[in-house]
Write an enzyme that holds these catalytic residues in place. Structure first.
Site, PDB file in Angstrom:
ATOM      1  N   SER A 159       0.814  -1.228   0.000  1.00 25.58           N
ATOM      2  CA  SER A 159       0.000   0.000   0.000  1.00 25.58           C
ATOM      3  C   SER A 159       0.842   1.271   0.000  1.00 25.58           C
ATOM      4  O   SER A 159       0.474   2.281   0.598  1.00 25.58           O
ATOM      5  CB  SER A 159      -0.959   0.013   1.206  1.00 25.58           C
ATOM      6  OG  SER A 159      -1.802  -1.110   1.177  1.00 25.58           O
TER       7      SER A 159
ATOM      8  N   CYS B 180     -26.528  -0.029 -10.144  1.00 27.79           N
ATOM      9  CA  CYS B 180     -26.624  -1.489 -10.090  1.00 27.79           C
ATOM     10  C   CYS B 180     -27.595  -1.915  -8.990  1.00 27.79           C
ATOM     11  O   CYS B 180     -28.805  -1.777  -9.154  1.00 27.79           O
ATOM     12  CB  CYS B 180     -25.242  -2.112  -9.916  1.00 27.79           C
ATOM     13  SG  CYS B 180     -25.187  -3.879 -10.298  1.00 27.79           S
TER      14      CYS B 180
ATOM     15  N   HIS C 177     -22.545   0.280 -14.438  1.00 22.69           N
ATOM     16  CA  HIS C 177     -21.629   0.965 -13.520  1.00 22.69           C
ATOM     17  C   HIS C 177     -20.966   2.152 -14.215  1.00 22.69           C
ATOM     18  O   HIS C 177     -19.884   2.020 -14.800  1.00 22.69           O
ATOM     19  CB  HIS C 177     -20.549  -0.010 -13.029  1.00 22.69           C
ATOM     20  CG  HIS C 177     -21.044  -1.016 -12.056  1.00 22.69           C
ATOM     21  ND1 HIS C 177     -20.955  -0.848 -10.688  1.00 22.69           N
ATOM     22  CD2 HIS C 177     -21.647  -2.209 -12.244  1.00 22.69           C
ATOM     23  CE1 HIS C 177     -21.477  -1.902 -10.081  1.00 22.69           C
ATOM     24  NE2 HIS C 177     -21.906  -2.751 -11.002  1.00 22.69           N
TER      25      HIS C 177
ATOM     26  N   GLU D  31     -19.370   4.554 -13.011  1.00 21.29           N
ATOM     27  CA  GLU D  31     -18.118   4.975 -12.378  1.00 21.29           C
ATOM     28  C   GLU D  31     -16.893   4.410 -13.092  1.00 21.29           C
ATOM     29  O   GLU D  31     -15.784   4.940 -12.957  1.00 21.29           O
ATOM     30  CB  GLU D  31     -18.087   4.595 -10.891  1.00 21.29           C
ATOM     31  CG  GLU D  31     -17.975   3.112 -10.580  1.00 21.29           C
ATOM     32  CD  GLU D  31     -19.323   2.408 -10.500  1.00 21.29           C
ATOM     33  OE1 GLU D  31     -19.391   1.339  -9.863  1.00 21.29           O
ATOM     34  OE2 GLU D  31     -20.298   2.921 -11.073  1.00 21.29           O
TER      35      GLU D  31
END
Length: 539
Positions: free
Chosen positions: A13, A382, A509, A511
């Site tokens: 990360s 969705c 979707h 996005e």
């Protein structure tokens, strides 16, 4: 063809994906064509069956591939349109090798990690290069951390690959951590030295080291890292914590001229990048004129990466309308326990994203009803469209017990049901309706207006359950408008309420196709409606 390989060390990360995407951005702004791929060492064939708690959001490509969330960064930060060839997992590698062995492709040889597995990894890079012959640079991010046992084969394959294509055509970039030991008041370079030493044991000498740091990288530490890691001092690059938005990352890396270091190393002639458009977008994100509170009602809400693309798309749309979007994360289960008014309260908009399973569903239904009755701008995606359909069927059309067969197989009114082609499916991986599908937009609807009057659109899907067309007529009689259906099957794609300030829900979707300077039309319309409603209310 030139190749950039991005590895990571010390901890996970660190932002390898953002570093890779940022370098891609800078190279594009230099006029170069790039494509980006991700190698993931886990044994899953793809992340499609992983819980968002495990892996964050799944990013779906046009061709239906379910991929790592970093591919979302790649497509948002660059002009790349990626395919399944841009993501490779250990699961895919081993699956392919075993399949070839069973067919006898290896002609009786003993199948080994080297050369057969490493050859499979190298073949994917060559395959991507062949499919993108117009590209100048391929960037490849290797997931995980140097020293992880599962990543060793990928690194060995890259070592071999660099020798085969010529070291002058390859740039190795290593992203590492410079921790600050607060008790000593010092930044420590030893983890970076150890990480690079581990990489060099494999036979890879990094050409550029990107140092993740909370603070500025002083010259003493820069010289120390250069000396112990065997790189030129100017090739030690700081990657600082950005203050406001991830879209500052390319601008931060540009401070140490990483793009120039890369093109000089690879021998590519290109002009200094013109970042005016990117800087303008970042300025709108950092210094907006307005602020909107948008409740995102989900079931994985405590994990930042679970709805990563939703949050980013809201940022894009907010910047387009000079507004800062403050996301109010709402756990759907808390609505069930404490009531929708108490949990959601006064917000400027409500968004319900996708999801699977029945946990928190009644809370989402309550939130959809709250938006409808209070005339709060609502955007369903969705599952967010499905719960809006259920709520409308129950409370406006008086279809008592209306539900989805995903949550209640014995519902008397299955207004949402399993797709016909899904009824015989048993495996979970890559079996949903996936990827870009064409839909018809009906003129005179809000959706058609938002898409600029277009009559056809292509959007990406990821779902098994659909609006039950048997209930389309009674719901339309109740006032629900179907504004889009799929071109081939006639499946409902968008619903809306015309008398509401903004009540639009989509089965696909959106996005997945939103970008910083090109926000998706539905997100843009949602934010615009929320802003107009807020500005219309006297302070």
């Amino acid at each position: 063809m030139k190749y950039i390989f991005v590895t990571g060390g010390v901890v996970s990360s660190l932002g390898k994906g953002l570093a890779t995407a940022s370098i891609g951005t800078l190279l594009e702004h230099r006029g170069l064509e790039v494509t980006i791929q991700k190698f993931d060492p886990y044994l899953n064939v793809d992340p499609g069956t992983m819980s968002p708690f495990q892996h964050g959001e799944v990013y779906v490509l046009n061709d239906g591939a379910e991929t790592d969330l970093d591919l979302g960064h790649y497509e948002r930060f660059t002009n790349c349109v990626l395919t399944r060839f841009n993501n490779l997992t250990s699961g895919q590698v081993f699956e392919s090798v075993i399949r070839k062995e069973r067919r006898g492709d290896y002609l009786g040889k003993t199948v080994q990690y080297i050369p057969h597995v490493t050859d499979e990894i190298k073949a994917r890079i060559h395959e991507l290069a062949a499919l993108n012959s117009e590209v100048d640079v391929i960037l490849t991010e290797i997931g995980g951390t140097v020293g992880d046992i599962e990543g060793t084969l990928f690194l060995e394959a890259l070592r071999q690959f660099s020798l085969e294509v010529g070291r002058e055509n390859v740039c190795f970039i290593h992203v590492t951590l410079l921790p600050l030991i607060r008790a000593a008041g010092e930044i420590k370079t030893k983890p970076t030295q150890q990480s690079v030493a581990k990489l060099r044991e494999i036979g890879i000498q990094p050409d550029i080291i990107i140092c993740r740091t909370e603070h500025e990288l002083d010259e003493d530490n820069r010289r120390k890292i250069a000396m112990f890691c065997n790189v030129d001092r100017k090739h030690v690059v700081a990657f600082r914590d950005v203050k406001h938005t991830i879209y500052e990352c390319p601008l931060d890396l540009r401070r140490d001229k990483i793009d120039r270091l890369v093109v000089d190393h690879l021998g590519i002639g290109s002009p200094t990048p013109d970042l005016e458009d990117w800087e303008s977008f970042v300025e709108r994100v950092v210094n907006p004129a307005h602020r909107l509170d948008v409740a995102v009602v989900g079931k994985y809400i405590e994990l930042q990466d679970a709805y990563k693309y939703i949050y980013e798309s809201l940022t894009h749309a907010g910047a387009a309308h000079d507004a800062k979007i403050n996301v109010v994360r709402v756990d759907a289960e808390s609505i069930e326990q404490n009531g929708v008014e108490r949990v959601v309260g006064q917000v400027d908009g409500i968004l319900i994203p996708g999801g699977f399973g029945d946990r928190g569903i009644e809370g989402k239904i309550l939130a959809a009803g709250y938006a409808r009755t209070r005339e709060i701008p609502y955007f369903g995606i969705c599952l967010g469209m499905q719960v809006a359909t259920i709520e409308f069927a129950r409370n406006i059309c008086h279809l008592e017990g209306a539900d989805s067969t995903e949550f209640n197989k014995s519902t008397p009114h299955p207004v949402v049901c399993l797709q016909e082609e899904q009824k015989g499916v048993r495996d979970l991986g890559a079996t949903m309706r996936l990827g870009a599908c064409e839909s018809i937009l009906f003129s005179g609807t809000r959706a058609s207006e938002l898409y600029g009057g277009a009559d056809r659109i292509r959007e990406r899907h990821r779902h098994r359950y659909e609006f039950n067309s048997d209930y389309q007529e009674p719901l339309q009689e109740g006032g629900l408008v179907v504004s889009s259906v799929s071109a081939n099957e006639g499946l409902v794609e968008i619903i809306e309420l015309p008398e509401h300030p903004f009540y639009v829900a989509a089965q696909f979707h959106p996005e997945f196709q939103s970008k910083p300077n090109r926000p998706h039309p539905l997100f843009s319309g949602f934010v615009k409606a929320a802003l107009e409603a807020k500005l219309a209310v006297p302070a």
